[in-house]
Motif scaffolding. Structure first.
Motif, short mmCIF file in Angstrom:
data_model
loop_
_atom_site.label_atom_id
_atom_site.label_comp_id
_atom_site.label_asym_id
_atom_site.label_seq_id
_atom_site.Cartn_x
_atom_site.Cartn_y
_atom_site.Cartn_z
N ALA A 238 0.83 -1.21 0.00
CA ALA A 238 0.00 0.00 0.00
C ALA A 238 0.86 1.25 0.00
N LEU A 239 1.90 1.26 0.82
CA LEU A 239 2.80 2.41 0.91
C LEU A 239 3.41 2.75 -0.45
N MET A 240 3.92 1.73 -1.13
CA MET A 240 4.57 1.97 -2.42
C MET A 240 3.56 2.41 -3.48
N LEU A 241 2.39 1.82 -3.47
CA LEU A 241 1.35 2.23 -4.43
C LEU A 241 0.95 3.69 -4.21
N LEU A 242 0.75 4.07 -2.97
CA LEU A 242 0.31 5.44 -2.68
C LEU A 242 1.39 6.46 -3.01
N GLN A 243 2.65 6.09 -2.79
CA GLN A 243 3.73 7.00 -3.15
C GLN A 243 3.92 7.08 -4.66
N HIS A 244 3.89 5.94 -5.31
CA HIS A 244 4.13 5.90 -6.76
C HIS A 244 2.98 6.55 -7.53
N ALA A 245 1.81 6.60 -6.92
CA ALA A 245 0.66 7.24 -7.58
C ALA A 245 0.92 8.71 -7.89
N ARG A 246 1.87 9.32 -7.17
CA ARG A 246 2.17 10.74 -7.37
C ARG A 246 3.33 10.98 -8.32
N SER A 247 3.87 9.92 -8.91
CA SER A 247 5.14 10.02 -9.62
C SER A 247 5.13 11.02 -10.77
N THR A 248 4.03 11.11 -11.51
CA THR A 248 4.01 11.99 -12.69
C THR A 248 3.90 13.46 -12.32
N THR A 249 3.63 13.75 -11.06
CA THR A 249 3.45 15.15 -10.64
C THR A 249 4.60 15.65 -9.76
N MET A 272 -4.08 3.35 -8.58
CA MET A 272 -3.09 2.97 -7.57
C MET A 272 -3.54 3.40 -6.18
N ILE A 273 -4.12 4.59 -6.08
CA ILE A 273 -4.57 5.08 -4.79
C ILE A 273 -5.68 4.20 -4.24
N VAL A 274 -6.63 3.84 -5.08
CA VAL A 274 -7.74 2.97 -4.65
C VAL A 274 -7.21 1.63 -4.16
N GLU A 275 -6.27 1.04 -4.92
CA GLU A 275 -5.70 -0.24 -4.52
C GLU A 275 -4.93 -0.10 -3.21
N ALA A 300 -1.67 7.51 3.11
CA ALA A 300 -3.10 7.49 2.84
C ALA A 300 -3.77 8.82 3.22
N LEU A 301 -3.31 9.43 4.31
CA LEU A 301 -3.87 10.73 4.69
C LEU A 301 -3.58 11.79 3.63
N HIS A 302 -2.41 11.75 3.06
CA HIS A 302 -2.10 12.67 1.96
C HIS A 302 -2.97 12.37 0.75
N ALA A 303 -3.14 11.08 0.44
CA ALA A 303 -3.91 10.69 -0.74
C ALA A 303 -5.38 11.05 -0.60
N ARG A 304 -5.90 11.01 0.62
CA ARG A 304 -7.32 11.28 0.84
C ARG A 304 -7.64 12.78 0.88
N ALA A 305 -6.61 13.61 1.01
CA ALA A 305 -6.83 15.06 1.08
C ALA A 305 -7.04 15.62 -0.33
N ALA A 306 -8.22 16.15 -0.59
CA ALA A 306 -8.51 16.69 -1.93
C ALA A 306 -7.63 17.90 -2.25
N LYS A 307 -7.31 18.69 -1.21
CA LYS A 307 -6.43 19.84 -1.36
C LYS A 307 -5.36 19.77 -0.27
N ALA A 308 -4.24 20.42 -0.51
CA ALA A 308 -3.14 20.38 0.46
C ALA A 308 -3.58 20.87 1.83
N ILE A 316 -1.12 12.94 11.23
CA ILE A 316 0.19 12.55 10.70
C ILE A 316 1.25 12.65 11.79
N ASP A 317 1.18 13.69 12.61
CA ASP A 317 2.09 13.84 13.74
C ASP A 317 1.98 12.64 14.67
N LEU A 318 0.76 12.23 14.98
CA LEU A 318 0.56 11.08 15.86
C LEU A 318 1.11 9.80 15.24
#
Length: 423
Positions: A238-249, A272-275, A300-308, A316-318
């Motif tokens: 899951a970690l690698m999928l969520l990180q790699h999902a951002r690769s083109t940006t 990738m994010i859904v998976e 996942a918290l980053h992926a679920r945030a529609a805006k920064a 995330i701190d916790l």
């Protein structure tokens, strides 16, 4: 063809499969490595003239295998040769092996090679370093950077691992189910290091080195087939999928870094994010937390945030706090400081990272973050010193350019207010 850059890419991509197959044929690491190197040299002579083979991995396996057999023949020319089928026709032996492996649901040469390299007779750090060198062909410099150690120290570590294998006669046999479970943590760590080597590639190399990310994800999925109820493998994937999902940006057209908060989230890979999110949710249900799951939860918290600005930095701190307990590391604390700066301010984050100065004295990101925090606090001269140090430690031109952008912004802001910052 005059441009031979494609040859290096093709060989790098084919290396894990070719090495795995050659080791399966010869059951000897040195022989397999020499066979692969011989095949690579022949590829450099043949491919520019004849063009790329349809299947580079199969070509390297075939040529490397025959080259090694020729060496055996030459070395034993004064001795009676064993039966021909033992040298040049391994089909029967291979078929028996494949049947055994199939019955154990352990079919992949590359994955088997990972487990073999992560042999319990070697210290964990040597297991991972050796596997990165043999399986992925990473340079000693690249591996040293991943471990945050010097190049000479890593060279010695790999040399000791090879020597121990040779001196002790470590058996390169397919591990059984119990041994696979015992070696799983080392294999998972190595897969993630392969991913990170591709993920941390400069913008200009991202498309080529991104294949390492794809390969790491493929290996993780194979691990999932073997360990279907292991939440840490779910978390790793899951970690690698969520990180790699951002690769083109992550980089602009010029190869410069685009920070997470500035990325175009509409361009993230939704499948990738859904998976990744589904795997993360499945892992959590097992109620056996681990370091990969914690990192995946942060992604996942980053992926679920529609805006920064929607990012749940307090959570995330916790999560980073929990990760520090599971896997204490100055780099994890440094990452947590970013979340702390969002929740409690730059001063609190700066207090958190100051004790890390000695341990991260050669780490680019430490000085980049320190400079940014000091700039927020108005300590411009100290910020400039930190940024200059970050530029000196930058691993890529893109990293250096990103810090220079901060420096330019600092100089412009000071020019508007009439402040002078020494250069």
């Amino acid at each position: 063809m005059s441009d031979t850059g494609w040859i290096s890419s093709a060989i790098s991509a084919a290396r894990p499969q070719a090495m795995g197959a050659l080791l399966r044929y010869f059951r000897n690491l040195d022989v397999a490595e020499e066979a692969f190197q011989d095949a690579c040299l022949r590829a450099l002579k043949s491919w520019p003239q004849n063009g790329p083979p349809r299947d580079p991995a199969a070509w390297l396996i075939f040529v490397g295998r025959n080259a090694a057999i020729d060496v055996v023949r030459k070395q034993k020319k004064q001795q009676p040769l064993p039966p021909e089928e033992m040298l040049s026709d391994l089909e029967d032996a291979e078929a028996d092996m494949v049947e055994r492996l199939d019955s154990a649901d352990y079919r992949d040469d590359i994955l088997r090679l990972l487990f073999i390299c992560c042999h319990p007779d070697l210290p964990a750090t040597q297991q991972i370093a050796l596997a990165l060198r043999i399986v992925s062909g990473l340079s000693v410099k690249q591996i040293a950077r991943a471990f945050l150690v010097g190049e000479s120290a890593m060279e010695q570590r790999i040399t000791r691992a090879k020597a121990k294998i040779g001196d002790a006669g470590v058996a390169f046999q397919t591990p059984d189910a119990v041994e696979r479970s015992e070696r799983l943590a080392a294999v998972a760590a190595m897969v993630y290091l392969i991913f990170n080597e591709g993920y941390s590639a400069p913008g200009g190399e991202a498309s080529t080195r991104g294949k390492l990310c794809d390969e790491a994800i493929r290996l993780a999925r194979l691990l999932l087939r073997l360990f279907q109820t292991e939440p840490e493998i779910m978390g790793l994937t899951a970690l690698m999928l969520l990180q790699h999902a951002r690769s083109t940006t992550r980089f602009d057209a010029q190869g410069d870094v685009i920070l997470l908060e500035d990325q175009d989230r509409s361009q993230w890979n939704r499948s990738m994010i859904v998976e990744g999110l589904a795997l993360m949710d499945k892992a959590i249900r097992h109620r056996r937390p681990g370091a990969y799951q914690a990192q995946a939860a942060i992604a996942a918290l980053h992926a679920r945030a529609a805006k920064a600005e929607d990012t749940d930095w307090a959570q995330i701190d916790l999560l980073y706090g929990a990760l520090e307990q599971m896997q204490p590391s100055p780099v994890i604390t440094l990452n947590r400081a970013v979340a702390v700066s969002k929740v409690r301010g730059a001063e609190a984050a700066l207090e958190m990272i100051e004790p890390l100065a000695d341990r991260l004295s050669g780490y680019f990101h430490f000085f980049g973050l320190k400079g940014g925090l000091l700039m927020q606090l108005g300590s411009d001269e100290e910020a400039r010193v930190a940024f200059d140090r970050a530029i000196a430690l930058a691993n890529t031109p893109a990293e250096a350019a990103h810090i220079r952008m901060h420096l330019d912004r600092l100089m412009k802001d000071n020019a508007k207010t009439g402040k002078i910052v020494a250069r």
